[in-house]
Design an enzyme around this catalytic site. Sequence first.
Site, PDB file in Angstrom:
ATOM      1  N   ILE A 231       0.831  -1.219   0.000  1.00 18.50           N
ATOM      2  CA  ILE A 231       0.000   0.000   0.000  1.00 18.50           C
ATOM      3  C   ILE A 231       0.859   1.259   0.000  1.00 18.50           C
ATOM      4  CG2 ILE A 231      -0.272   0.214   2.527  1.00 18.50           C
ATOM      5  CD1 ILE A 231      -3.278   0.834   1.918  1.00 18.50           C
TER       6      ILE A 231
ATOM      7  N   GLY B  16       2.730  -4.350  10.492  1.00 16.84           N
ATOM      8  CA  GLY B  16       1.883  -4.434   9.294  1.00 16.84           C
ATOM      9  C   GLY B  16       1.803  -3.142   8.493  1.00 16.84           C
TER      10      GLY B  16
ATOM     11  N   ASP C  87       0.502  -0.334   9.373  1.00 21.71           N
ATOM     12  CA  ASP C  87       0.853   0.788  10.251  1.00 21.71           C
ATOM     13  C   ASP C  87       2.372   1.011  10.229  1.00 21.71           C
ATOM     14  OD1 ASP C  87      -0.156   1.499  13.718  1.00 21.71           O
ATOM     15  OD2 ASP C  87       0.325   2.804  12.033  1.00 21.71           O
TER      16      ASP C  87
ATOM     17  N   GLY D  25      -5.157  -8.800   9.435  1.00 18.87           N
ATOM     18  CA  GLY D  25      -3.780  -9.223   9.743  1.00 18.87           C
ATOM     19  C   GLY D  25      -3.647  -9.540  11.218  1.00 18.87           C
TER      20      GLY D  25
HETATM   21  N1  APR Z   1       0.510  -3.143   2.147  1.00 17.55           N
HETATM   22  C1  APR Z   1      -0.740  -3.673   1.998  1.00 17.55           C
HETATM   23  N2  APR Z   1      -1.271  -4.567   2.848  1.00 17.55           N
HETATM   24  C2  APR Z   1      -0.512  -4.948   3.895  1.00 17.55           C
HETATM   25  C3  APR Z   1       0.791  -4.438   4.135  1.00 17.55           C
HETATM   26  C4  APR Z   1       1.300  -3.498   3.200  1.00 17.55           C
HETATM   27  N3  APR Z   1       2.519  -2.956   3.335  1.00 17.55           N
HETATM   28  N4  APR Z   1       1.276  -5.014   5.287  1.00 17.55           N
HETATM   29  C5  APR Z   1       0.317  -5.853   5.723  1.00 17.55           C
HETATM   30  N5  APR Z   1      -0.757  -5.826   4.897  1.00 17.55           N
HETATM   31  C6  APR Z   1      -2.016  -6.566   4.991  1.00 17.55           C
HETATM   32  C7  APR Z   1      -2.033  -7.764   5.909  1.00 17.55           C
HETATM   33  O1  APR Z   1      -1.588  -8.914   5.202  1.00 17.55           O
HETATM   34  C8  APR Z   1      -3.514  -7.845   6.248  1.00 17.55           C
HETATM   35  O2  APR Z   1      -4.229  -8.547   5.241  1.00 17.55           O
HETATM   36  O3  APR Z   1      -2.967  -5.657   5.550  1.00 17.55           O
HETATM   37  C9  APR Z   1      -3.981  -6.389   6.248  1.00 17.55           C
HETATM   38  C10 APR Z   1      -4.134  -5.760   7.640  1.00 17.55           C
HETATM   39  O4  APR Z   1      -3.091  -6.264   8.458  1.00 17.55           O
HETATM   40  P1  APR Z   1      -2.420  -5.383   9.659  1.00 17.55           P
HETATM   41  O5  APR Z   1      -1.533  -4.369   9.062  1.00 17.55           O
HETATM   42  O6  APR Z   1      -1.849  -6.392  10.607  1.00 17.55           O
HETATM   43  O7  APR Z   1      -3.652  -4.615  10.321  1.00 17.55           O
HETATM   44  P2  APR Z   1      -4.789  -5.128  11.310  1.00 17.55           P
HETATM   45  O8  APR Z   1      -5.066  -6.592  11.125  1.00 17.55           O
HETATM   46  O9  APR Z   1      -5.883  -4.150  11.143  1.00 17.55           O
HETATM   47  O10 APR Z   1      -4.114  -4.970  12.758  1.00 17.55           O
HETATM   48  C11 APR Z   1      -3.840  -3.670  13.204  1.00 17.55           C
HETATM   49  O11 APR Z   1      -1.608  -4.249  13.714  1.00 17.55           O
HETATM   50  O12 APR Z   1       0.211  -3.245  12.822  1.00 17.55           O
HETATM   51  C12 APR Z   1      -0.578  -3.273  13.918  1.00 17.55           C
HETATM   52  O13 APR Z   1      -0.495  -1.048  14.786  1.00 17.55           O
HETATM   53  C13 APR Z   1      -1.316  -1.977  14.116  1.00 17.55           C
HETATM   54  O14 APR Z   1      -2.110  -2.633  16.264  1.00 17.55           O
HETATM   55  C14 APR Z   1      -2.488  -2.446  14.923  1.00 17.55           C
HETATM   56  C15 APR Z   1      -2.813  -3.800  14.300  1.00 17.55           C
END
Ligand code: APR
Length: 169
Positions: free
Chosen positions: A11, A32, A34, A124
């Site tokens: 992303i 992830g 974030d 994720g």
């Molecule tokens: N680009 C696109 N999609 C991504 C990326 C990226 N760089 N990194 C991870 N993903 C995907 C994951 O594979 C998942 O399908 O984004 C989706 C959401 O995953 P997370 O980033 O883990 O978010 P979430 O499940 O909402 O959890 C949020 O995770 O990172 C921490 O600070 C954040 O505490 C919060 C939690």
Amino acid sequence: MATIRLVQGDITSESADAIVNAANSSLLGGGGVDGAIHRRGGPAILAECRRLRETDYPAGLPTGQAVASTAGDLNARWVIHTVGPVWSQSEDRSALLASCYRESLRVAGELGASTVVFPAISTGVYGWPMDDGARIAIETVRSFAHVVEEVRFVLFDAHGYRAFETALS
Ligand code: APR
């Protein structure tokens, strides 16, 4: 009515008016999406998130809500931070996940963003099953997408991409 597009990739490589971050309530970063957004976007994003915590969100951003910040070095004008619900076997939190998409679109509309990029929120670290997460994302965006011109979902892997393809069809 907005066009909905699917992309497989990172992303933080996207160009858009607004990129949505799958944040946590602290708004102070994480892993992830974030982690990638803060890493690639640079310190300006965190600095603004800190200010948001000191002013509008002293207790953190509640689950299901959305708030915009600068996009820093990303190819976007804004990052819209939203906090997804953690998956629960015993409690149906679908309305909170739908709220993330709806509130992010509302904020994007208020900003005048015409292209908005979403990750698959909560699927994720927060453990939401991808198929159900995709269904909620597509259903919600379809009913609220009139406020923007294009909504792009960026899926990190083929599993996510296929789930969104199925939800779209
Ligand atoms: N680009 C696109 N999609 C991504 C990326 C990226 N760089 N990194 C991870 N993903 C995907 C994951 O594979 C998942 O399908 O984004 C989706 C959401 O995953 P997370 O980033 O883990 O978010 P979430 O499940 O909402 O959890 C949020 O995770 O990172 C921490 O600070 C954040 O505490 C919060 C939690």
